[in-house]
Scaffold this motif. Structure first.
Motif, mmCIF file in Angstrom:
data_model
loop_
_atom_site.group_PDB
_atom_site.id
_atom_site.type_symbol
_atom_site.label_atom_id
_atom_site.label_comp_id
_atom_site.label_asym_id
_atom_site.label_seq_id
_atom_site.Cartn_x
_atom_site.Cartn_y
_atom_site.Cartn_z
ATOM 1 N N ASP A 87 -5.313 5.894 0.305
ATOM 2 C CA ASP A 87 -5.316 7.338 0.081
ATOM 3 C C ASP A 87 -5.892 7.587 -1.309
ATOM 4 O O ASP A 87 -5.550 6.857 -2.250
ATOM 5 C CB ASP A 87 -3.887 7.890 0.174
ATOM 6 C CG ASP A 87 -3.785 9.321 -0.307
ATOM 7 O OD1 ASP A 87 -4.274 10.214 0.402
ATOM 8 O OD2 ASP A 87 -3.216 9.553 -1.394
ATOM 9 N N ILE A 90 -3.322 7.747 -4.037
ATOM 10 C CA ILE A 90 -2.487 6.572 -4.280
ATOM 11 C C ILE A 90 -3.278 5.466 -4.960
ATOM 12 O O ILE A 90 -2.768 4.773 -5.845
ATOM 13 C CB ILE A 90 -1.883 6.059 -2.946
ATOM 14 C CG1 ILE A 90 -0.900 7.092 -2.375
ATOM 15 C CG2 ILE A 90 -1.161 4.732 -3.150
ATOM 16 C CD1 ILE A 90 -0.399 6.764 -0.989
ATOM 17 N N VAL A 155 -3.714 1.058 -6.912
ATOM 18 C CA VAL A 155 -2.408 1.519 -7.402
ATOM 19 C C VAL A 155 -2.256 1.191 -8.886
ATOM 20 O O VAL A 155 -1.767 2.004 -9.678
ATOM 21 C CB VAL A 155 -1.264 0.881 -6.583
ATOM 22 C CG1 VAL A 155 0.088 1.182 -7.226
ATOM 23 C CG2 VAL A 155 -1.285 1.412 -5.151
ATOM 24 N N SER A 158 -4.283 3.616 -10.858
ATOM 25 C CA SER A 158 -3.635 4.924 -10.846
ATOM 26 C C SER A 158 -2.538 5.009 -11.899
ATOM 27 O O SER A 158 -2.445 5.976 -12.657
ATOM 28 C CB SER A 158 -3.054 5.205 -9.454
ATOM 29 O OG SER A 158 -2.433 6.468 -9.420
ATOM 30 N N ALA A 260 -1.611 14.233 -3.852
ATOM 31 C CA ALA A 260 -1.586 12.936 -3.174
ATOM 32 C C ALA A 260 -0.972 13.098 -1.789
ATOM 33 O O ALA A 260 -0.394 14.135 -1.469
ATOM 34 C CB ALA A 260 -0.785 11.927 -3.997
ATOM 35 N N PHE A 261 -1.133 12.086 -0.967
ATOM 36 C CA PHE A 261 -0.495 11.933 0.341
ATOM 37 C C PHE A 261 -1.137 12.742 1.473
ATOM 38 O O PHE A 261 -0.927 12.404 2.633
ATOM 39 C CB PHE A 261 1.013 12.263 0.291
ATOM 40 C CG PHE A 261 1.794 11.324 -0.589
ATOM 41 C CD1 PHE A 261 1.952 9.994 -0.241
ATOM 42 C CD2 PHE A 261 2.373 11.765 -1.770
ATOM 43 C CE1 PHE A 261 2.671 9.129 -1.048
ATOM 44 C CE2 PHE A 261 3.090 10.906 -2.579
ATOM 45 C CZ PHE A 261 3.242 9.580 -2.219
ATOM 46 N N LEU A 264 -3.361 10.472 3.080
ATOM 47 C CA LEU A 264 -2.617 9.405 3.752
ATOM 48 C C LEU A 264 -2.114 9.881 5.116
ATOM 49 O O LEU A 264 -2.323 9.221 6.141
ATOM 50 C CB LEU A 264 -1.439 8.958 2.892
ATOM 51 C CG LEU A 264 -0.464 7.967 3.539
ATOM 52 C CD1 LEU A 264 -1.067 6.571 3.555
ATOM 53 C CD2 LEU A 264 0.877 7.954 2.795
ATOM 54 N N ALA A 320 5.941 10.986 0.322
ATOM 55 C CA ALA A 320 6.532 9.759 -0.220
ATOM 56 C C ALA A 320 7.384 9.026 0.828
ATOM 57 O O ALA A 320 7.209 7.811 1.027
ATOM 58 C CB ALA A 320 7.346 10.071 -1.469
ATOM 59 N N PHE A 323 5.033 7.475 3.304
ATOM 60 C CA PHE A 323 4.388 6.280 2.748
ATOM 61 C C PHE A 323 5.320 5.074 2.862
ATOM 62 O O PHE A 323 4.892 3.982 3.236
ATOM 63 C CB PHE A 323 4.019 6.542 1.289
ATOM 64 C CG PHE A 323 3.422 5.352 0.588
ATOM 65 C CD1 PHE A 323 2.124 4.960 0.845
ATOM 66 C CD2 PHE A 323 4.158 4.625 -0.340
ATOM 67 C CE1 PHE A 323 1.555 3.861 0.210
ATOM 68 C CE2 PHE A 323 3.603 3.538 -0.991
ATOM 69 C CZ PHE A 323 2.301 3.154 -0.715
#
Length: 332
Positions: A87, A90, A155, A158, A260-261, A264, A320, A323
């Motif tokens: 993602d 992420i 990650v 990030s 974010a997400f 994903l 979250a 994920f």
């Protein structure tokens, strides 16, 4: 097109339209749904027209376009890495874009009119540099792009870039710090028509390119050796699609902040109805991504707290746990 996919497409479109209508109606000053159609066709009062066309509609379109862009970016990254956990928010691409925006905002004074249109380019430069570093670190000669390494290295980037931004803004002017902090939290700040005009061309240019390359994504899903054996120009295709994914994510977060997400969840949900065919996954993911971000922004700005809750926080509250669920499922 299977009946299941067709139903998912219709339901997603209806959910998006219903959420957009609710977003236009809700706020500190309400606009009844019964007045929506008359106002759209020019039969509303001056106050109703101002509320819909100058305040609500551009914000809805910005979040809709940004959500669709993030979903396409996530779908491409997941297809290239063959990893459902990829993602842009992420694996560091959004953080790279955010770092470039923060540096530009803090150290390069420029007029507000130019700032709007330059921001996606600035975000793209930061995201592209970050993606190039991640790609170079994860690419192994002879075996190609290693999916797990790509995600883990991303990650790490990030986290490192997020820490750098905190250091960067720690001694800066309070007003600028507040803006960047809200941007990092995913507070949608580009809510005027110029931001729609700045964001829309990126999707109009890049989404057709991604759709054109979706057949190659299907073949890459069979493995890099199989893809090369079937005649896919692997390295060139990977670089082109990564550039598209990075540009779409950078353009989106430049006006919506660090979301974010969405990249994903949307592709993963879409794949559960479309299967492994990215020619069907990407269009459905776009609609789902748009729905998720419009919904998150609507919830965030209508909750009864001071200044609302950034859309990025609302998405993270959903994303979250999702994920973690994907991570646990991948281990079983």
């Amino acid at each position: 097109m299977t009946p299941r996919y067709r139903r998912a497409l219709i339901v997603s479109i209806l959910l998006l339209l219903f959420t957009a209508a609710g977003s236009a109606a809700l706020g500190q000053a309400s606009l009844p749904l019964s007045r929506m159609i008359p106002v759209l066709f020019g039969f509303g009062t001056e106050t109703e027209s101002f509320l819909l066309f100058d305040i609500r509609l551009p914000r809805i379109l910005v979040t809709l376009l940004a959500g669709a862009a993030l979903a396409v970016s996530g779908a491409v990254l997941q297809g290239l890495t063959r990893n459902d956990l990829a993602d842009p928010g992420i694996i560091g691409i959004n953080a790279g874009a955010g770092t470039a925006v923060a540096v530009f905002f803090l150290f390069f004074p420029i007029s507000a009119g130019s700032f709007i249109y330059l921001l996606p380019l600035v975000a793209f430069s930061g995201a592209l540099l970050t993606a190039a570093c991640i790609y170079a670190a994860a690419y192994q000669k002879g075996t190609g792009l290693e999916p797990t390494s790509f995600v883990l290295i991303g990650v790490g980037f990030s986290l490192a870039l997020s820490g750098f931004m905190i250091v960067l803004i720690s001694g800066t002017d309070r007003m600028k710090v507040d803006f960047i902090a809200r941007w990092l939290a995913g507070g949608v700040w580009g809510t005027d028509w110029p931001f729609v005009a700045a964001l829309a061309p990126w999707l109009l240019l890049l989404v057709p390119l991604v759709l054109f390359g979706s057949r190659s994504l299907n073949v890459i899903g069979l493995g890099e050796q199989a893809a090369a054996g079937l005649g896919v120009a692997l390295k060139r295709t990977q670089i082109l699609l990564i550039l598209c994914a990075v540009a779409l994510a950078a353009a989106a977060v430049s006006v919506t902040g660090g979301i974010a997400f969405v990249g994903l969840m949307a592709p993963h949900i879409a794949r559960s109805f479309s299967g492994a065919d990215y020619r069907r996954t990407i269009p459905l993911a776009m609609i789902i991504g748009a729905f998720l971000l419009v919904l998150a922004d609507t919830i965030g700005r209508t909750v009864p707290v001071t200044d609302g809750i950034p859309a990025g926080v609302v998405v993270a509250l959903i994303g979250a746990p999702y994920f973690v669920y994907l991570l646990l499922r991948a281990r079983t």
